[in-house]
Design a protein around this motif. Structure first.
Motif, short mmCIF file in Angstrom:
data_model
loop_
_atom_site.label_atom_id
_atom_site.label_comp_id
_atom_site.label_asym_id
_atom_site.label_seq_id
_atom_site.Cartn_x
_atom_site.Cartn_y
_atom_site.Cartn_z
N MET A 1 0.84 -1.19 0.00
CA MET A 1 0.00 0.00 0.00
C MET A 1 0.88 1.25 0.00
O MET A 1 2.04 1.21 0.44
CB MET A 1 -0.92 0.01 1.22
CG MET A 1 -1.84 -1.20 1.31
SD MET A 1 -3.12 -1.03 2.57
CE MET A 1 -4.24 0.10 1.72
N ARG A 2 0.31 2.36 -0.46
CA ARG A 2 1.05 3.60 -0.57
C ARG A 2 0.63 4.58 0.51
O ARG A 2 -0.49 4.52 1.04
CB ARG A 2 0.83 4.25 -1.95
CG ARG A 2 0.84 3.31 -3.12
CD ARG A 2 2.09 2.46 -3.19
NE ARG A 2 3.32 3.20 -3.44
CZ ARG A 2 4.50 2.62 -3.63
NH1 ARG A 2 4.61 1.30 -3.60
NH2 ARG A 2 5.57 3.36 -3.83
N ASP A 5 -2.70 6.41 0.31
CA ASP A 5 -3.94 5.72 0.65
C ASP A 5 -4.51 6.20 1.98
O ASP A 5 -5.69 5.95 2.27
CB ASP A 5 -3.71 4.21 0.72
CG ASP A 5 -3.39 3.60 -0.63
OD1 ASP A 5 -3.89 4.11 -1.64
OD2 ASP A 5 -2.62 2.61 -0.66
N THR A 285 -0.73 -2.36 10.06
CA THR A 285 -1.23 -1.82 8.80
C THR A 285 -2.32 -2.76 8.27
O THR A 285 -2.48 -3.87 8.77
CB THR A 285 -0.09 -1.71 7.77
OG1 THR A 285 0.46 -3.01 7.53
CG2 THR A 285 1.02 -0.78 8.27
N LEU A 317 -10.09 0.00 5.53
CA LEU A 317 -9.70 1.28 4.96
C LEU A 317 -10.89 2.07 4.43
O LEU A 317 -11.03 3.27 4.71
CB LEU A 317 -8.67 1.05 3.85
CG LEU A 317 -8.16 2.30 3.12
CD1 LEU A 317 -7.56 3.29 4.09
CD2 LEU A 317 -7.14 1.90 2.05
#
Length: 348
Positions: A1-2, A5, A285, A317
């Motif tokens: 993931m970045r 995000d 995360t 998320l």
């Protein structure tokens, strides 16, 4: 993931610079996978179930922000230091500004009988040596230091005497934190009494919150980020109380991400929380498998932060994006002195 995000736009007017008074009058957003409720923290006895257990971080914030001077002949430089880690025998790691004004071996005078010798740097911080006994050091620090408010508050106002009480939980017991476990700041004695009368239990654990909680994530791929380690402890008694709650069908709900990170560090594959003592650098995360936490009470966090990643992992998320959009639209106050949320992935 970045990293992107976990970004969002927050109006500056929603950054809280003072806490709600009384503490339990702060707003509380209760979020499940399919519902969002707008409540206040004082409603917790009606929201939680008898038999639930709140896990509370009993760390105490030290007045770790110091302002002093370095003299070199007639030249005087103003120095700011934030103590971040006790290395033992009077040696502290500190964030010092401006570091370029110090040479190894020079002394910084902080007043109130408190001074330190600069002993250079290591990979993470400046090293300051205080030539006082632990008791004398604590007394001098209490006089000379101020509470280490987060940068986003100090950008709007300086710390003052009110912060010595406001930025400390009512159950703080063990010195060592340089940042408050902020979700716990919403609790006052009347609320604790009301929760106990409802049949909700409390367990204290310790995680000394470090300055790393304020450091930005500087990598785009979040898997490349490395957390700073923080010292914590779960006693035999605390682990036994948590196990008893689980055995009786109650929920274990950490108050704050610090308590959650400690529980998940000590959790076994079975979900059992073992007694534990040491340093944790756990990085939670999306994709993390939670073993010990049935809910989470927490404040609203900075965009692009490790804490945004943690709550996104816990509730999902997309759901967290919906929760934060609701909070911003409804005018909730954000960050350390702001309002709270209660995240319940399993529903009410």
């Amino acid at each position: 993931m970045r990293l992107s995000d976990f970004d969002f736009d927050l109006p500056e007017r929603l950054i809280a610079t003072r806490p709600a008074r009384p503490r339990s009058s702060a707003r509380l957003l209760v979020a499940t996978p399919d519902r969002i409720e707008d409540r206040i923290v004082a409603d917790l006895p009606d929201i939680l179930r008898p038999g639930d257990r709140l896990v509370l971080n009993d760390t105490r914030v030290i007045p770790a922000r110091l302002h002093g001077t370095r003299r070199r002949g007639e030249a005087v430089a103003r120095i700011e230091a934030t103590l971040i880690e006790d290395r033992g025998e009077g040696l502290w790691a500190a964030l010092v500004r401006p570091l370029r004004k110090l040479r190894e071996g020079e002394t910084v005078e902080f007043g109130e009988g408190l001074s330190a010798r600069f002993e250079g740097t290591d990979a993470e911080a400046a090293l300051l040596r205080f030539a006082l006994s632990p008791e004398a050091f604590a007394e001098a620090l209490a006089r000379a230091g101020s509470m280490p408010l987060p940068p986003y508050i100090e950008a709007l106002r300086p710390a003052d005497d009110a912060d010595r009480e406001d930025y400390q939980t009512v159950w703080a017991a063990r010195d060592g934190a340089v940042a408050a476990p902020t979700a716990s700041l919403h609790f006052d004695r009347p609320l604790l009494e009301a929760l106990a009368a409802r049949g909700i239990a409390f367990t204290h654990v310790t995680l000394h919150v470090g300055a790393g909680t304020f450091l930005p994530v500087k990598v785009d791929a979040i898997a490349d980020h490395r957390m700073h380690a923080e010292w914590g402890e779960i006693t035999d008694e605390a682990a036994a109380a948590i196990a008893a709650t689980r055995a009786e069908g109650g929920r274990v709900i950490p108050v704050g991400t610090t308590a959650m990170r400690l529980l998940e560090t000590a959790a076994q594959a079975s979900g059992a929380v073992e007694p534990w003592r040491g340093e944790t650098d756990i990085f939670i995360t999306p994709g993390f498998r939670f073993r010990a936490s049935d809910g989470l009470m927490t404040n609203f966090h900075l965009p692009r932060s490790t804490l945004m990643m943690l709550v996104s992992a816990f509730l999902g998320l997309e759901r967290i994006r919906e929760v934060y959009a609701h909070a911003i639209a409804a005018g909730y106050r954000f960050f350390s002195y702001g309002d709270a949320s209660l995240l319940l992935p399993g529903g009410r």
